[in-house]
Design an enzyme around this catalytic site. Sequence first.
Site, PDB file in Angstrom:
ATOM      1  N   ASP A   1       0.820  -1.197   0.000  1.00 18.08           N
ATOM      2  CA  ASP A   1       0.000   0.000   0.000  1.00 18.08           C
ATOM      3  C   ASP A   1       0.866   1.264   0.000  1.00 18.08           C
ATOM      4  O   ASP A   1       0.339   2.371  -0.033  1.00 18.08           O
ATOM      5  CB  ASP A   1      -0.937   0.032   1.225  1.00 18.08           C
ATOM      6  CG  ASP A   1      -2.382  -0.183   0.798  1.00 18.08           C
ATOM      7  OD1 ASP A   1      -2.607  -0.547  -0.375  1.00 18.08           O
ATOM      8  OD2 ASP A   1      -3.281   0.021   1.640  1.00 18.08           O
TER       9      ASP A   1
ATOM     10  N   ASP B   1     -10.044  -7.356  12.018  1.00 22.64           N
ATOM     11  CA  ASP B   1      -9.825  -8.785  12.212  1.00 22.64           C
ATOM     12  C   ASP B   1     -10.905  -9.402  13.109  1.00 22.64           C
ATOM     13  O   ASP B   1     -11.580 -10.361  12.722  1.00 22.64           O
ATOM     14  CB  ASP B   1      -8.425  -9.023  12.795  1.00 22.64           C
ATOM     15  CG  ASP B   1      -8.010  -7.927  13.767  1.00 22.64           C
ATOM     16  OD1 ASP B   1      -8.898  -7.227  14.284  1.00 22.64           O
ATOM     17  OD2 ASP B   1      -6.802  -7.794  14.019  1.00 22.64           O
TER      18      ASP B   1
END
Lengths: 757, 761
Positions: A176, A339
């Site tokens: 990224d 998550d």
Amino acid sequence: MVERLVPRSNRALLYTWFVLVALMTWLLLSVNTDRSAQFWFAYSLLAIMFLLRKIGWHEKFRAFFLLTAAFLSLRYVVWRTTETIGFNGWPDYATAILLYVAEIYGITVALIGIFVNINPLRRKPVPLPADTALWPTVDVYIPSYNEPEDMLEITVRAAVNIRYPKDKLRVHLLDDGGTVQKRTQANPEAAAEAQLRHETLIATCERLGAHYQTRERNEHAKAGNINSAFHKTDGDLVLILDADHVPTVDFLENTVGFFLVDPKLFLVQTPHFFINPDPIEKNLQMFGRIPSENEMFYSVIQHGLDFWNSAFFCGSAAVLRRQCLAEVGGIQGTSITEDAETALELHGRGYHSVYLGIPMISGLQPETFTGFVVQRVRWAQGMVQIFLLKNPLFMQGLSVWQRICYFSSSFFWFFGYARVVFMLVPLAYLLFGLQIYNATMTDFLAYGLPHVIGVMLVSDFLFGKVRWAFVSELYELMQSFFSLPGIIKVLKNPRAPTFLVTPKGEHLEEDFISKLSGPFYLVYSLLVVGMVVGIWRFIALPEERSIVLVTMGWNTFNLILMNAAVGALFERRQRRSAPRMPANVAAELVLFGSGETLPCVIDDMSANGARLIVPEEKIPKARLSDQALLAVFNPALGRYTHVSVKIQNERSLDAGQVGMGIVFTDEHSIQRAEVVALVFGDSQRWQEYRQSRAQRVSIFQSLAFLSLLGSKYAFEHYRLIAREWFGRIWAVACQAGRRLRHGLLQWRNTFVSWVRS
Amino acid sequence: MRTLMRNVLAATLACMAMAVQAVPVELGHNGRPVPLAELADTKDPLRMYGANGQYSINIPVSKRESVKTAVLHLEGTNSISLMRERSQLAVRLNNKVVAQITLSPSQPEFAVDIKLPASDFVSGYNKLTFAASQHYTLQCEDPSAPELWSEINGQKSVLNMQTELKPLNPNLSDFETLIDPKLWAARKLNVLTPAQGSMDDERLGWGALVAQGVNLRMQYLPLPIHHVVAAPATSNAGRVLPGLDQTRLADADNVLIGTAQELAQYLNPAITQSISDSFLAVYPLDADPRRFVLIVSGRNPAEVRRAATAFAWLRFAFPQQAATLIKDLDPAKLKDYAAKGRVIEQGAYPFKDLGFVSRTVKGMGAESIELELNMAPDLHVAEDAMVEVELNFAYGAKMRSDSVLNIFLNGRFESAIALDNDQGGFFQRKRVKIPARDFQPGYNKITFSAKMIPLITGNCVLFQTDNLQLSILDDSTLRMPKSFHFTLLPDLKRFAQTAFPFSTQADGSRVAVVLGGYDSQTVGAAWSLIGKVAQKKTVPLWNTQITLNQPESERNVVLVGPRNALNAKLFEGAPWQPGEAWKVSYPAIEHDAEPRAERAWFTRFRAWAFGDLRTSLFAGKPEQTGMTLATGLNQQLVTMQYRSPLDSDYSAIAFTAENPAALWNGVSTLLEPDVWESMDGDVSVWLPGDAKPVTQFSGKRYEAGSIGMMGRLGYYYSFRPWLWVTLSIVLLIALAFLTRKLIRRFHQRQHAHVAEEKLDA
């Protein structure tokens, strides 16, 4: 619900259990007996708990042990609620309620903790079938944002090293930091830097046999990065590794088997094992001397959650089934703890999770307290977001026990409130004389103290080996001044927080005081003032002495914690970029030139080098070269590895041994891979290291340990402040002196000129 | 000031009550020597210490009377160390010196008669002060020297007052002084009903309401109610009651009850005509204008009842006129157990809600500050429960460090607060704990007695005493711990203290009074008793049933009547049933003490653990001698309490005698506080002339009130703590066993094929 828990034939058992619980509650509520009866009752139960502990039967009678402590706590709650809250004026009442809520929070967390950990499930890996054709394909995702390239190279190399059929394993570096958006940003320097990173990493991946992935825009942070890759890949399973999480070679061998035996399994999570200290460990010099802070979660709690099919995804070191992820649209992004949220979503759909307690990655923790706070505030905000936006108590599809477990995981993060209250409440009495706890010493001895002892016994029983007493308090205290405002921000606007990447791999060139020390100085000062006022109260108000003593005792405990916190805010330098981890591996060092072979033991290793212990008598008097070859059995690869090294230094040790520092000098990719496999590839080594740290000490030893370390480094902290202040004063004085000297000289010259003239 | 007056009133009433022990209240104090000990409510001599010793008592005088003569006979003793030249006792009446007596060391006993100026007496309370100036040297001296004392013999020193009732011109607004506990003269009240033939339950109810109204105005003092059947006059001579024979009424105040039609034959026609609704009027008695007659009437029974109820309820001054019509009446809807200054249940009670007013006391011999409270009659608390008093108080600076504030409950020392802060100051929420079990049902008095000592004392030293001040504020609170309305009955002592269980319902609707006949003596006895119950309750029981017949269900029953006149079924379950031989049992030996060996620690521990120390209340009952007597009651009055035969959740109490005359005599004297408060056990037998009734417990105990299942468990476990511990552990083990079993089954179901490592946390 009931049918799902027990077969029809067992329903009676469950009902009987409920009846007994009702009876116990009834018994609890009928405690309007006199204090002496209460006193003996509570201490009889504690005596039984101590007896079980002493004779080692507390594991055998685990349920009784835990339920007894729970009973003592509930008994305290009943008493605390019904008898200790009085209206003594609005300020007193408000403070009393703040304390009461904090206590109820703590007890709720403790009781749910007992539920979660009532029967931890410690799994062994499920072996893979011999026929590799049956093995699923795996995509390894290594999402990265701004991590250094050398760190990424190690992780990618280790991922490529994973033992798995090459045709079924694809390693993807998800960058990224080199997205189109980054490369074309307005700032030309930053854009050039991103372009360079992009190209370098592409080359690295090609060299290592991995796939470089990036995307157009940096949307939805880590979750967006993974989801972007998710749609470009097609492996049956996905292994997600943080950029600094270097996997061992057996990672997939140990985890993939679970997916083959349970088609409803969506997750196999493994522990996060860190090879460097967190800033608190580092600054208090505790690393390796006590279990790491995260051990409690990964060594006990996740096993407890696993029993209730509630082990959740921790963002890395986990394998997920593509099919399940696809069903929910990939990694979730409502919260900044994507998550746990993803796991919650999939548990809600009836999928299963597994927690395997073998450490198979080695990662890095933030080096500075600031980085640590960034990480923890993100966790706190994310879990509170889940609590608010996807409250597990009301979410559809979860079983009762899963609701409780997820509630526990998210509710825990309100600890910032409780810690701040526990820290400040004694001052409410010491400084302002507020009456916040309507009870006598006898009452407290009959109800409060047994509850506290019970909780400590349970804590020691469940977590004693992996979390020393008061370590939780210290860590929570240090986070609370920052997590509490963060939580309040979430409460005001649950969708406000944004994902902040945890800084890792930082180098600290010199000692310094954390810039986050301000609130600690303030509270520390208040605690000290509270002690002084407390002493005055003790002398001036004889009728309040018992309450003054209790409150000062509490304040003293807070002061000890705060002392340790201040000590931990003294950031110590960290020059080594690659942390060294202990090892105990026999090897041979072949010296260049002479060709002599020195038997040695590798004492510690890092990605860049190692320390060898060599018998002194084996070392030749004169050495022709500082180059050598290290031959060592590489357990990760199952064969000998030969590594070129350079001897950096030697130092005599006790018992006729010499410590020899070496650096790895191989540049070739294959040999670098051998080094990475040697240093990071053996999960057994991490396991052994973890176990070596898991040692139980008494509560008092732990308190003394923290007190001593805290005092020592708090002193260092204050000494540095004094030095800086003294330095500034000295600098000002010197400058003034110089000006004076200069003035005098000028005056002298003028005077001399005048005399001469 | 209000508190002071209240305290003084209480003390005076109490001592007046003591005074009537020898002489029935109806005779009053007039013309009879009254010991000062009675007026001072103490059995001790009246002692005066120090250079300026003082003792004050209050002499009540009603507005209805004027004092003709008052002679104080004083006997006392002084220290032989006093110096004659400088030592004297001054007697002051309302702060005016009326006599001086030399205190001589050579003649330490003194006896004098002092004529108190009748004109100096005022209506209300008159302060009689004995001020002793006591010195042992002409030089400077220690004013707190222990030899500076003198004392007045409270029993031998008497006050003999002659008072005379004034002619009345009463208004309804005067009722608080017309029915006045301060009356020195004889008190007697007749309640007249028109004719024997018309007596029924309705009329009984009217009289009961009037009796309550009268007794509530008498506060703590009894006033037996005489029932008189109105007789027509032989000659129409009176202005108000021309048709009523007043020959038997002249020595008493009177209440005439009936409908306008029934009373028409007695009343002035103009008055009869004015009865156009519920009617209350008060006039001088034609035959004796110093006495009044209250007319309670209406056009129909409902209006009469409303008038009687209004009389019972009214607390403020009536209109300043002789007669009024009551158009409407809406009695207060009180909670059960509600009463003046009542502590009903768990909670915090500010002092001011209990009637306390902030007060300051000064000096070395500072007066005590008293907090009166009225505990609900059936409060049950845990063994070790504490009543917390949170005092907001202030005291002066520079007092000696041994100054203290002693705290007494009903005269018993309970705690103390050291006034040892050199700078004095204001203190908030200072907690003092008093065992809740030390409180008695009903009236309790917490006394705060400040003992303040100057910082600098000694010979030839100027004393500073103006700094010796202490204030207790009315925002202090009394905190009642968790409690239940639960007790064991029968308990005549509790009944005597609080009229329990007849006083618990707000309106008396769970009470029925059953009479043995309509004869005047039985009726008078019943009205007097219900008046007493109202006094204890402090509000009228305006919905009580009073009847000659079977009472309504779900009521506590009061039986009043000759033994043979009452329905025998109502005595079922009583310790003694009229008409049958009486089984008597009583302790074979009084105070049968047995030597107890010193017990070892483990014996004590076992005793504690298994509760025998705690059950001492029920244990150690002395050996009883039992006999069965076939005998009547003669002149004795029997009071019995037992479980109601009509409803097992309720109680019955019977007042019975051989005949109506014995019943009336017994009840009218039983009402005397000293006799009344002596009732105990489940049977009290009283013979006119005896100072106290004989009491015994021979029946069965039963529970009154509800403690709830949980409360009952707590109550029970307080006696058997180890049973509780054992039960809890057994339950915990069972719960743990089941939990383990459930966990295993869950494990089998969820993780049947999971290969596991050995747990090693």
